[in-house]
Design an enzyme around this catalytic site. Structure first.
Site, PDB file in Angstrom:
ATOM      1  N   CYS A   2      28.654  27.208 -74.814  1.00  0.00           N
ATOM      2  CA  CYS A   2      28.317  26.973 -73.365  1.00  0.00           C
ATOM      3  C   CYS A   2      28.220  25.185 -73.681  1.00  0.00           C
ATOM      4  O   CYS A   2      28.571  24.843 -74.733  1.00  0.00           O
ATOM      5  CB  CYS A   2      26.861  27.176 -73.059  1.00  0.00           C
ATOM      6  SG  CYS A   2      26.660  28.819 -73.405  1.00  0.00           S
ATOM      7  N   ARG A  27      33.879  24.510 -72.016  1.00  0.00           N
ATOM      8  CA  ARG A  27      33.232  25.064 -73.066  1.00  0.00           C
ATOM      9  C   ARG A  27      32.529  26.279 -72.358  1.00  0.00           C
ATOM     10  O   ARG A  27      32.048  27.010 -72.892  1.00  0.00           O
ATOM     11  CB  ARG A  27      32.053  24.246 -73.556  1.00  0.00           C
ATOM     12  CG  ARG A  27      32.374  22.878 -74.202  1.00  0.00           C
ATOM     13  CD  ARG A  27      31.304  22.048 -74.544  1.00  0.00           C
ATOM     14  NE  ARG A  27      30.320  22.674 -75.275  1.00  0.00           N
ATOM     15  CZ  ARG A  27      30.635  22.640 -76.794  1.00  0.00           C
ATOM     16  NH1 ARG A  27      31.434  21.974 -77.201  1.00  0.00           N
ATOM     17  NH2 ARG A  27      29.793  23.447 -77.525  1.00  0.00           N
ATOM     18  N   TRP A  76      28.978  30.179 -70.970  1.00  0.00           N
ATOM     19  CA  TRP A  76      30.041  31.013 -71.370  1.00  0.00           C
ATOM     20  C   TRP A  76      29.032  32.254 -71.876  1.00  0.00           C
ATOM     21  O   TRP A  76      28.328  32.250 -72.824  1.00  0.00           O
ATOM     22  CB  TRP A  76      30.815  30.694 -72.585  1.00  0.00           C
ATOM     23  CG  TRP A  76      31.771  31.765 -72.731  1.00  0.00           C
ATOM     24  CD1 TRP A  76      33.019  31.589 -72.092  1.00  0.00           C
ATOM     25  CD2 TRP A  76      31.931  32.279 -74.038  1.00  0.00           C
ATOM     26  NE1 TRP A  76      33.638  32.742 -72.721  1.00  0.00           N
ATOM     27  CE2 TRP A  76      33.457  33.088 -73.941  1.00  0.00           C
ATOM     28  CE3 TRP A  76      31.161  32.622 -75.087  1.00  0.00           C
ATOM     29  CZ2 TRP A  76      33.566  34.013 -75.038  1.00  0.00           C
ATOM     30  CZ3 TRP A  76      31.658  33.600 -75.976  1.00  0.00           C
ATOM     31  CH2 TRP A  76      32.840  34.342 -75.826  1.00  0.00           C
ATOM     32  N   ASN A 102      22.758  26.231 -76.341  1.00  0.00           N
ATOM     33  CA  ASN A 102      24.296  26.556 -76.563  1.00  0.00           C
ATOM     34  C   ASN A 102      24.222  27.207 -78.003  1.00  0.00           C
ATOM     35  O   ASN A 102      23.670  26.484 -78.816  1.00  0.00           O
ATOM     36  CB  ASN A 102      25.075  25.254 -76.696  1.00  0.00           C
ATOM     37  CG  ASN A 102      26.517  25.505 -77.372  1.00  0.00           C
ATOM     38  OD1 ASN A 102      27.159  26.769 -77.384  1.00  0.00           O
ATOM     39  ND2 ASN A 102      27.021  24.662 -78.104  1.00  0.00           N
ATOM     40  N   GLY A 103      24.550  28.402 -78.042  1.00  0.00           N
ATOM     41  CA  GLY A 103      24.499  29.181 -79.303  1.00  0.00           C
ATOM     42  C   GLY A 103      24.049  30.312 -79.328  1.00  0.00           C
ATOM     43  O   GLY A 103      24.021  31.186 -78.141  1.00  0.00           O
ATOM     44  N   GLU A 486      51.898  34.701 -80.704  1.00  0.00           N
ATOM     45  CA  GLU A 486      51.486  33.637 -79.801  1.00  0.00           C
ATOM     46  C   GLU A 486      52.143  33.971 -78.157  1.00  0.00           C
ATOM     47  O   GLU A 486      51.345  33.772 -77.446  1.00  0.00           O
ATOM     48  CB  GLU A 486      52.247  32.174 -80.298  1.00  0.00           C
ATOM     49  CG  GLU A 486      51.945  31.073 -79.379  1.00  0.00           C
ATOM     50  CD  GLU A 486      50.442  30.727 -78.959  1.00  0.00           C
ATOM     51  OE1 GLU A 486      49.676  31.486 -79.604  1.00  0.00           O
ATOM     52  OE2 GLU A 486      50.403  29.966 -78.098  1.00  0.00           O
ATOM     53  N   LYS A 490      49.471  34.596 -75.166  1.00  0.00           N
ATOM     54  CA  LYS A 490      49.676  33.727 -73.860  1.00  0.00           C
ATOM     55  C   LYS A 490      49.672  34.501 -72.653  1.00  0.00           C
ATOM     56  O   LYS A 490      49.105  34.397 -71.619  1.00  0.00           O
ATOM     57  CB  LYS A 490      50.772  32.706 -73.895  1.00  0.00           C
ATOM     58  CG  LYS A 490      50.760  31.669 -74.736  1.00  0.00           C
ATOM     59  CD  LYS A 490      50.093  30.523 -74.162  1.00  0.00           C
ATOM     60  CE  LYS A 490      48.734  30.453 -74.802  1.00  0.00           C
ATOM     61  NZ  LYS A 490      48.548  29.712 -76.408  1.00  0.00           N
ATOM     62  N   GLU A 493      46.390  36.326 -71.889  1.00  0.00           N
ATOM     63  CA  GLU A 493      45.211  35.264 -71.828  1.00  0.00           C
ATOM     64  C   GLU A 493      45.474  34.913 -70.177  1.00  0.00           C
ATOM     65  O   GLU A 493      44.497  34.802 -69.676  1.00  0.00           O
ATOM     66  CB  GLU A 493      45.430  34.188 -72.619  1.00  0.00           C
ATOM     67  CG  GLU A 493      44.371  33.186 -72.756  1.00  0.00           C
ATOM     68  CD  GLU A 493      44.848  32.106 -73.877  1.00  0.00           C
ATOM     69  OE1 GLU A 493      44.033  31.168 -74.044  1.00  0.00           O
ATOM     70  OE2 GLU A 493      46.100  31.816 -74.148  1.00  0.00           O
ATOM     71  N   HIS A 509      58.506  52.733 -87.145  1.00  0.00           N
ATOM     72  CA  HIS A 509      57.463  53.469 -88.083  1.00  0.00           C
ATOM     73  C   HIS A 509      56.508  53.734 -86.817  1.00  0.00           C
ATOM     74  O   HIS A 509      55.138  53.976 -87.063  1.00  0.00           O
ATOM     75  CB  HIS A 509      56.742  52.403 -88.941  1.00  0.00           C
ATOM     76  CG  HIS A 509      57.887  52.072 -89.792  1.00  0.00           C
ATOM     77  ND1 HIS A 509      58.350  52.806 -90.771  1.00  0.00           N
ATOM     78  CD2 HIS A 509      58.454  50.864 -90.357  1.00  0.00           C
ATOM     79  CE1 HIS A 509      59.377  52.365 -91.621  1.00  0.00           C
ATOM     80  NE2 HIS A 509      59.359  51.279 -91.277  1.00  0.00           N
ATOM     81  N   LYS A 609      37.434  26.791 -73.386  1.00  0.00           N
ATOM     82  CA  LYS A 609      38.342  26.332 -74.323  1.00  0.00           C
ATOM     83  C   LYS A 609      37.984  26.202 -75.582  1.00  0.00           C
ATOM     84  O   LYS A 609      38.569  25.930 -76.583  1.00  0.00           O
ATOM     85  CB  LYS A 609      38.320  24.850 -73.527  1.00  0.00           C
ATOM     86  CG  LYS A 609      39.623  23.826 -74.158  1.00  0.00           C
ATOM     87  CD  LYS A 609      40.856  24.513 -73.956  1.00  0.00           C
ATOM     88  CE  LYS A 609      41.965  23.519 -74.669  1.00  0.00           C
ATOM     89  NZ  LYS A 609      43.139  24.289 -74.908  1.00  0.00           N
TER      90      LYS A 609
HETATM   91  C1  F6R Z   1      44.681  30.296 -76.789  1.00  0.00           C
HETATM   92  C2  F6R Z   1      43.813  29.516 -77.448  1.00  0.00           C
HETATM   93  C3  F6R Z   1      42.694  30.049 -78.475  1.00  0.00           C
HETATM   94  C4  F6R Z   1      42.503  29.035 -79.395  1.00  0.00           C
HETATM   95  C5  F6R Z   1      41.456  29.331 -80.427  1.00  0.00           C
HETATM   96  C6  F6R Z   1      41.036  28.327 -81.453  1.00  0.00           C
HETATM   97  O1  F6R Z   1      45.483  29.614 -75.996  1.00  0.00           O
HETATM   98  O2  F6R Z   1      43.714  28.328 -76.899  1.00  0.00           O
HETATM   99  O3  F6R Z   1      43.400  31.143 -78.986  1.00  0.00           O
HETATM  100  O4  F6R Z   1      43.658  28.692 -80.098  1.00  0.00           O
HETATM  101  O5  F6R Z   1      40.246  29.424 -79.538  1.00  0.00           O
HETATM  102  O6  F6R Z   1      40.699  27.214 -81.079  1.00  0.00           O
HETATM  103  P1  F6R Z   1      40.885  25.912 -81.853  1.00  0.00           P
HETATM  104  O7  F6R Z   1      42.163  25.568 -82.124  1.00  0.00           O
HETATM  105  O8  F6R Z   1      40.175  24.778 -80.955  1.00  0.00           O
HETATM  106  O9  F6R Z   1      40.002  25.871 -83.128  1.00  0.00           O
END
Ligand code: F6R
Length: 614
Positions: A2, A27, A76, A102-103, A486, A490, A493, A509, A609
């Site tokens: 958060c 956050r 969050w 936060n935590g 990846e 995406k 997500e 398999h 994020k």
């Molecule tokens: C996906 C994404 C997340 C981050 C992950 C690690 O698009 O952004 O999977 O890559 O939470 O975040 P960082 O790179 O900030 O440690």
């Protein structure tokens, strides 16, 4: 994770706290809250609302409150659903103490049971409310703050950063940090507190990063800092060049799209930055050239997209530097046996430099003799401060939750770093090093040009087509396998479409049973001729079962394209840079599918994020 923001000082603070929360909304955005002490009678006033910060802003506009001391929060959700009831701040039984946090308080159940037995009533499902009630109890028994706080922090287990304001002490704020980030901006007769210094960028450049396991008592012109035993601490105040330029989306509909388009530019900026480091690179990474020349083992560690970048880079360190390389998922790392290694190096990869799983893994490695490097995009991040050395990507601030330009600059940096190590080991010449730098720029060019080539067809045709499917299979081999992972991440997500990724050779398999006309199969090619042939056979196996095939291929891969219902074809780049070349089209396709589905692309549901809880 958060965000917490606080202010005590000469000014009315609501506008600062709300702006600061806005800057830190990356956050978490499940709910938001604000509390202040009324300047006339010091009554604790507050407002909370579910959802984005805008909802809270509307509520505060309708019923304004403000004060010279205040706290704010964006959430969050961890403990308890997203609701106004669970939104912070939380209070003690008399509503005289307000806490934003936060935590995670790991022993919250046990503490809640003890407090309930003593007659305390809780209004939320959060672990945060326990802090307020426990503090109330301890303040009664200890009478003064310091012993009460020492007792409190020794009773709370977990990782937390919290701010507390109190009706009975209207000019004083308490802040506490254990593992979760928290910093203080020291102004002129005013103090700013936040999870991230960005919240007060532009207000002051004097920043004190709270040491781990410390608490502070703050007034507008006073700051006392202690460790958890009550010993005074005097860490240095840093003068930081903090800037908050208003990050406009410009003509783009979403930050994600803006960030996709920025990639060529930021890859150039990253390579310029690295090139200009020259021999200072060893000071930056905190490891001597001699040590690097003797490296026997490289370990890469990260989460999510950063972990995918690590998986791609494994090929770089193994093929370019000939160094055995392991890739670790940070969230699993601490729970498996740890073996120390000689002549080894750990690189923690993280866009934010704050991800709790990666940070905790880094701390574990830091307790050994093995050198650590943080590869991050944020110079003021905790990982930069705690790792033995660092390398910075120059992606600029990434605002959309889904990582795009951070990913491509990570790949570019890791490719560059692998060559720099190879140069130190005498495996390549200076000329080959320079060639590698130009190869990265060529791949960045291909990334952008391919995106330009396909964007109209994607926006007008393919986005509509693939938005109709509820699930998809993603395949890759060799270096395109982590890239396919990846791509699948995406799609899940931001479009909320279930996407399962396999190494293409694994299809036979088991997963081949999933192939039907309701599940498109996205195949990511490579330029390695041998691997290409194998990938071709795997694609044929899927096509023979009537699979609907979409390929990302390279010039001349006609056989693969002939199997495809849709093919995106890129020009050749250095084979190990093929993921970089495919990045723009892949991200734009996924973005356009999500847009077609009307998803909140920059802030997908349930995510944040910066993930600062484990
Ligand atoms: C996906 C994404 C997340 C981050 C992950 C690690 O698009 O952004 O999977 O890559 O939470 O975040 P960082 O790179 O900030 O440690």
């Amino acid at each position: 994770m958060c965000s917490v923001v606080g202010y005590v000082g000469k000014n009315r603070s609501r506008s600062f706290v709300m702006e600061g929360l806005g800057r830190l909304e990356y956050r978490g955005y499940d709910s938001a809250g604000f509390a202040c002490l009324n300047p006339d009678d010091h009554r604790l006033l507050y407002a909370k609302s579910e959802g984005r910060l805008d909802n809270l802003a509307k509520e505060l506009d309708a019923s304004p409150i403000d004060g010279f001391i205040s706290v704010g929060h964006t959430r969050w959700s961890t403990h308890g659903i997203s609701s106004a009831q669970n939104a912070h701040p939380h209070f003690d039984s008399q509503k005289k103490v307000a806490v934003v946090h936060n935590g995670i308080i790991e022993n919250h159940r046990e503490l809640r049971a003890q407090l309930e037995e003593a007659g305390h009533v809780f209004y939320s499902e959060t672990d945060t409310e326990i802090i307020a009630h426990l503090f109330e109890v301890l303040l009664l028994s200890h009478k003064t703050f310091k012993p009460a706080l020492i007792d409190l922090v020794n009773k709370l287990e977990g990782a937390y950063a919290f701010i507390c304001i109190m009706q009975d002490n209207p000019d004083q704020m308490i802040i506490v940090r254990k593992r979760s980030p928290l910093c203080i901006g020291i102004g002129d007769d005013e103090m700013f507190v936040a999870s991230d210094a960005l919240a007060f960028a532009g207000k002051t450049n004097k920043v004190l990063y709270m040491p781990d396991e410390s608490f502070a008592l703050i007034k507008k012109d006073m700051l006392e800092l202690y460790d958890f035993k009550g010993q005074p601490l005097h860490p240095p105040v840093q003068i930081l060049d903090l800037d908050w330029d208003v990050h406009e989306k410009m003509e783009h509909d979403h930050y994600m799209l803006k960030e996709i388009y920025e990639q060529k530019g930021v890859i150039h900026a990253t390579i310029d930055f690295l090139r200009n480091l020259g021999n200072r690179v060893w000071d930056h990474i905190g490891v001597s050239q001699d040590y690097v020349a003797k490296l026997d083992k490289i370990n890469l560690i990260g989460c999510g997209t950063s972990w995918h970048a690590a998986r791609i880079a494994q090929f770089y360190f193994e093929q370019i530097c000939m160094i055995p390389t392991s890739v670790h998922l940070a969230s699993e790392f601490r729970y498996k046996p740890f073996f120390t290694e000689n002549n080894a190096l750990y690189v923690a990869i993280s866009q934010s430099g704050e991800t709790a799983d990666t940070l905790e893994a880094l701390r574990l490695i830091n307790s050994t003799e093995i050198p650590t490097i943080a590869l991050t995009n944020v110079a003021s991040s905790t990982m930069v401060r705690e790792a033995g050395g660092f390398l910075l990507t120059q992606a600029g601030r990434e605002i959309a939750v889904a990582s795009t330009k951070a990913f491509s600059t990570q790949i570019a940096t890791l490719y560059w770093f692998a060559h720099r190590i190879a140069l130190a080991k005498g495996l390549i010449s200076q000329q080959q090093m320079e060639q590698a730098e130009s190869d990265i720029l060529v791949a960045a060019e291909v990334l952008e040009n391919s995106l330009e080539n396909y964007k109209v067809a994607i926006a007008h045709t393919y986005a509509k087509k693939y938005a109709q499917y509820e699930k998809a299979i993603f395949l890759g081999r060799h270096i395109s396998y982590p890239f396919a992972m990846e791509a699948a991440l995406k799609l899940k997500e931001i479009a909320y479409i279930f996407a399962q990724c396999y190494p293409a050779g694994e299809l036979k398999h088991g997963p081949l049973a999933l192939v039907d006309d309701k599940t498109p199969i996205f195949v990511f090619s490579t330029q390695d001729p041998l691997v290409y042939q194998k990938l071709l056979s795997n694609t044929q196996e899927a096509k023979a079962r009537n699979g609907h095939i979409v390929v990302f291929a390279f010039d001349g891969q006609e056989e693969l394209c002939a199997l495809a219902d849709v093919a995106f074809i890129m020009p050749h780049v250095k084979p190990l840079l093929s993921p970089l070349a495919m990045t723009g089209v892949m991200q734009y396709l996924v973005y356009s599918i999500a847009k077609e589905l009307g998803r909140p692309i920059d802030k997908p549901r349930n995510l944040a994020k910066s993930v600062t809880v484990e």
